[in-house]
Scaffold this motif. Structure first.
Motif, PDB file in Angstrom:
ATOM      1  N   TRP A  76       0.813  -1.211   0.000  1.00  0.00           N
ATOM      2  CA  TRP A  76       0.000   0.000   0.000  1.00  0.00           C
ATOM      3  C   TRP A  76       0.850   1.267   0.000  1.00  0.00           C
ATOM      4  O   TRP A  76       0.327   2.371  -0.119  1.00  0.00           O
ATOM      5  CB  TRP A  76      -0.945  -0.005   1.199  1.00  0.00           C
ATOM      6  CG  TRP A  76      -2.042  -1.010   1.033  1.00  0.00           C
ATOM      7  CD1 TRP A  76      -2.027  -2.318   1.420  1.00  0.00           C
ATOM      8  CD2 TRP A  76      -3.294  -0.808   0.377  1.00  0.00           C
ATOM      9  NE1 TRP A  76      -3.190  -2.947   1.057  1.00  0.00           N
ATOM     10  CE2 TRP A  76      -4.002  -2.046   0.429  1.00  0.00           C
ATOM     11  CE3 TRP A  76      -3.909   0.292  -0.230  1.00  0.00           C
ATOM     12  CZ2 TRP A  76      -5.275  -2.200  -0.119  1.00  0.00           C
ATOM     13  CZ3 TRP A  76      -5.180   0.137  -0.769  1.00  0.00           C
ATOM     14  CH2 TRP A  76      -5.845  -1.099  -0.710  1.00  0.00           C
ATOM     15  N   ILE A 122       3.702   2.476  -4.919  1.00  0.00           N
ATOM     16  CA  ILE A 122       2.936   2.638  -6.157  1.00  0.00           C
ATOM     17  C   ILE A 122       3.886   3.192  -7.221  1.00  0.00           C
ATOM     18  O   ILE A 122       4.182   4.390  -7.243  1.00  0.00           O
ATOM     19  CB  ILE A 122       1.736   3.601  -5.983  1.00  0.00           C
ATOM     20  CG1 ILE A 122       0.892   3.178  -4.774  1.00  0.00           C
ATOM     21  CG2 ILE A 122       0.913   3.625  -7.257  1.00  0.00           C
ATOM     22  CD1 ILE A 122       0.298   1.793  -4.887  1.00  0.00           C
ATOM     23  N   PHE A 155      -1.427   0.676  -9.519  1.00  0.00           N
ATOM     24  CA  PHE A 155      -2.134   0.749  -8.246  1.00  0.00           C
ATOM     25  C   PHE A 155      -3.056  -0.445  -8.053  1.00  0.00           C
ATOM     26  O   PHE A 155      -3.057  -1.086  -6.998  1.00  0.00           O
ATOM     27  CB  PHE A 155      -2.946   2.051  -8.161  1.00  0.00           C
ATOM     28  CG  PHE A 155      -3.843   2.110  -6.948  1.00  0.00           C
ATOM     29  CD1 PHE A 155      -3.316   2.401  -5.698  1.00  0.00           C
ATOM     30  CD2 PHE A 155      -5.209   1.859  -7.046  1.00  0.00           C
ATOM     31  CE1 PHE A 155      -4.137   2.439  -4.574  1.00  0.00           C
ATOM     32  CE2 PHE A 155      -6.028   1.901  -5.936  1.00  0.00           C
ATOM     33  CZ  PHE A 155      -5.497   2.196  -4.692  1.00  0.00           C
ATOM     34  N   TRP A 156      -3.836  -0.764  -9.067  1.00  0.00           N
ATOM     35  CA  TRP A 156      -4.794  -1.868  -8.935  1.00  0.00           C
ATOM     36  C   TRP A 156      -4.089  -3.222  -8.905  1.00  0.00           C
ATOM     37  O   TRP A 156      -4.595  -4.186  -8.311  1.00  0.00           O
ATOM     38  CB  TRP A 156      -5.816  -1.812 -10.060  1.00  0.00           C
ATOM     39  CG  TRP A 156      -6.732  -0.637  -9.914  1.00  0.00           C
ATOM     40  CD1 TRP A 156      -6.798   0.481 -10.691  1.00  0.00           C
ATOM     41  CD2 TRP A 156      -7.686  -0.445  -8.858  1.00  0.00           C
ATOM     42  NE1 TRP A 156      -7.729   1.353 -10.207  1.00  0.00           N
ATOM     43  CE2 TRP A 156      -8.303   0.813  -9.081  1.00  0.00           C
ATOM     44  CE3 TRP A 156      -8.087  -1.206  -7.757  1.00  0.00           C
ATOM     45  CZ2 TRP A 156      -9.286   1.320  -8.247  1.00  0.00           C
ATOM     46  CZ3 TRP A 156      -9.073  -0.704  -6.928  1.00  0.00           C
ATOM     47  CH2 TRP A 156      -9.666   0.544  -7.169  1.00  0.00           C
ATOM     48  N   ASN A 168      -1.253  -3.666  -7.297  1.00  0.00           N
ATOM     49  CA  ASN A 168      -0.876  -3.771  -5.889  1.00  0.00           C
ATOM     50  C   ASN A 168      -2.073  -4.130  -5.012  1.00  0.00           C
ATOM     51  O   ASN A 168      -1.967  -4.935  -4.083  1.00  0.00           O
ATOM     52  CB  ASN A 168      -0.267  -2.453  -5.410  1.00  0.00           C
ATOM     53  CG  ASN A 168       1.187  -2.318  -5.775  1.00  0.00           C
ATOM     54  OD1 ASN A 168       1.688  -3.038  -6.646  1.00  0.00           O
ATOM     55  ND2 ASN A 168       1.882  -1.395  -5.140  1.00  0.00           N
ATOM     56  N   VAL A 169      -3.212  -3.511  -5.305  1.00  0.00           N
ATOM     57  CA  VAL A 169      -4.417  -3.798  -4.519  1.00  0.00           C
ATOM     58  C   VAL A 169      -4.803  -5.271  -4.643  1.00  0.00           C
ATOM     59  O   VAL A 169      -5.083  -5.947  -3.648  1.00  0.00           O
ATOM     60  CB  VAL A 169      -5.586  -2.901  -4.987  1.00  0.00           C
ATOM     61  CG1 VAL A 169      -6.901  -3.371  -4.358  1.00  0.00           C
ATOM     62  CG2 VAL A 169      -5.333  -1.453  -4.614  1.00  0.00           C
ATOM     63  N   SER A 185      -2.306  -7.470  -2.730  1.00  0.00           N
ATOM     64  CA  SER A 185      -2.440  -7.365  -1.278  1.00  0.00           C
ATOM     65  C   SER A 185      -3.685  -8.086  -0.778  1.00  0.00           C
ATOM     66  O   SER A 185      -3.670  -8.723   0.277  1.00  0.00           O
ATOM     67  CB  SER A 185      -2.478  -5.889  -0.848  1.00  0.00           C
ATOM     68  OG  SER A 185      -3.635  -5.243  -1.341  1.00  0.00           O
ATOM     69  N   VAL A 186      -4.776  -8.014  -1.544  1.00  0.00           N
ATOM     70  CA  VAL A 186      -6.005  -8.721  -1.157  1.00  0.00           C
ATOM     71  C   VAL A 186      -5.793 -10.234  -1.187  1.00  0.00           C
ATOM     72  O   VAL A 186      -6.234 -10.960  -0.285  1.00  0.00           O
ATOM     73  CB  VAL A 186      -7.166  -8.321  -2.098  1.00  0.00           C
ATOM     74  CG1 VAL A 186      -8.370  -9.234  -1.879  1.00  0.00           C
ATOM     75  CG2 VAL A 186      -7.557  -6.870  -1.871  1.00  0.00           C
TER      76      VAL A 186
END
Length: 259
Positions: free
Chosen positions: A121, A124, A232-233, A235-236, A239-240
């Motif tokens: 998070w 980026i 960014f997405w 990484n999201v 991480s999820v």
């Protein structure tokens, strides 16, 4: 170390295919996903799962690395410097693997996952960023590879979950270059770690072969998909995925009362 039962080739192939897709998509060897799946779904003991994962990583790393290379998303000098460190570190990690209690390994792996989830998070990257290799950064890349190799041999992760965020956050790489460079770096690390684990009987070569072959089939598809996802997405999503795996492992560990 022996496995209580021989898992079916079909199940191993499915797990390998999932691992390969994620490997290409996120630039990881797949061990961070594969180790908990082997433990949770196939009943592998943590130490054997770690050793088997290191071996299974090799085919996916080769094929996925080629995919990123063809797209021009590999920094070869950085990959070589990282590889110089990871070869030595993987031997140290595989040595420690046979001497550290399984329960401790499980908790160490979960703490490691938590650290990666948090770091994603804060990292980026920009797609046009590159690695500026100087004498200092070159030395730091070797040290990074050494530390990554130890974690690879010890925890069964290929090291991509360490190297990709580090290359983006500390060395200024784009997310695609970080992923491609990471996969190339994993090749010698996987070979080195597997040789050490094989000597200590901490690897199921049959399972690793099936997992690795299946992973290599879908790894290129993951590398192509990665180019169409904003950093960014990406990484999201990563991480999820890791948070879900961490939650599953924590739930099972607490329920079984393992320490």
């Amino acid at each position: 170390m022996t496995q209580p039962s021989r898992p079916s080739i079909l199940i191993l192939a499915v797990l390998g295919a999932v691992t390969g897709l994620l490997s290409g998509l996120f630039g990881i060897g797949g061990g961070v996903v594969l180790v908990p799946m082997l433990v949770m779904f196939l009943g592998f003991q943590q130490r054997l799962a770690a050793g088997t994962s290191v071996a299974a990583i090799l085919p996916a790393a080769v094929v996925g690395g080629i995919g990123y290379s063809l797209q021009g998303n590999v920094d070869w000098l950085a990959a070589l410097l990282l590889a110089a460190g990871i070869v030595v570190g993987a031997q140290i990690g595989s040595y420690l693997l046979s001497r550290i209690p399984t329960g401790f390994l499980r908790w160490m792996f979960m703490a490691f996952l938590l650290g990666v989830v948090i770091s994603l998070w804060f990292v980026i990257p920009q797609r046009d960023a590159v690695i500026d290799v100087t004498l200092l950064t070159g030395a730091l890349l070797v040290v990074t590879g050494l530390i990554t190799g130890v974690l690879s041999g010890l925890l069964g992760v290929g090291g991509g979950v360490v190297v990709v965020p580090v290359l983006m956050f500390f060395f200024g790489a784009s997310d695609l270059v970080a992923k491609g460079t990471s996969l190339i770096m994993l090749i010698p690390g996987s070979i080195s770690g597997t040789l050490g684990n094989a000597r200590r009987r901490n690897v199921d070569l049959r399972s690793a072969a099936v997992l690795g072959i299946a992973a290599s089939v879908l790894s290129p598809l993951g590398s192509v998909i990665a180019t169409h996802i904003p950093p960014f997405w990406s990484n999201v999503a990563f991480s999820v995925l890791l948070a879900f795996i961490l939650g599953q492992m924590l739930f099972k560990t607490l329920r079984s009362g393992k320490k």
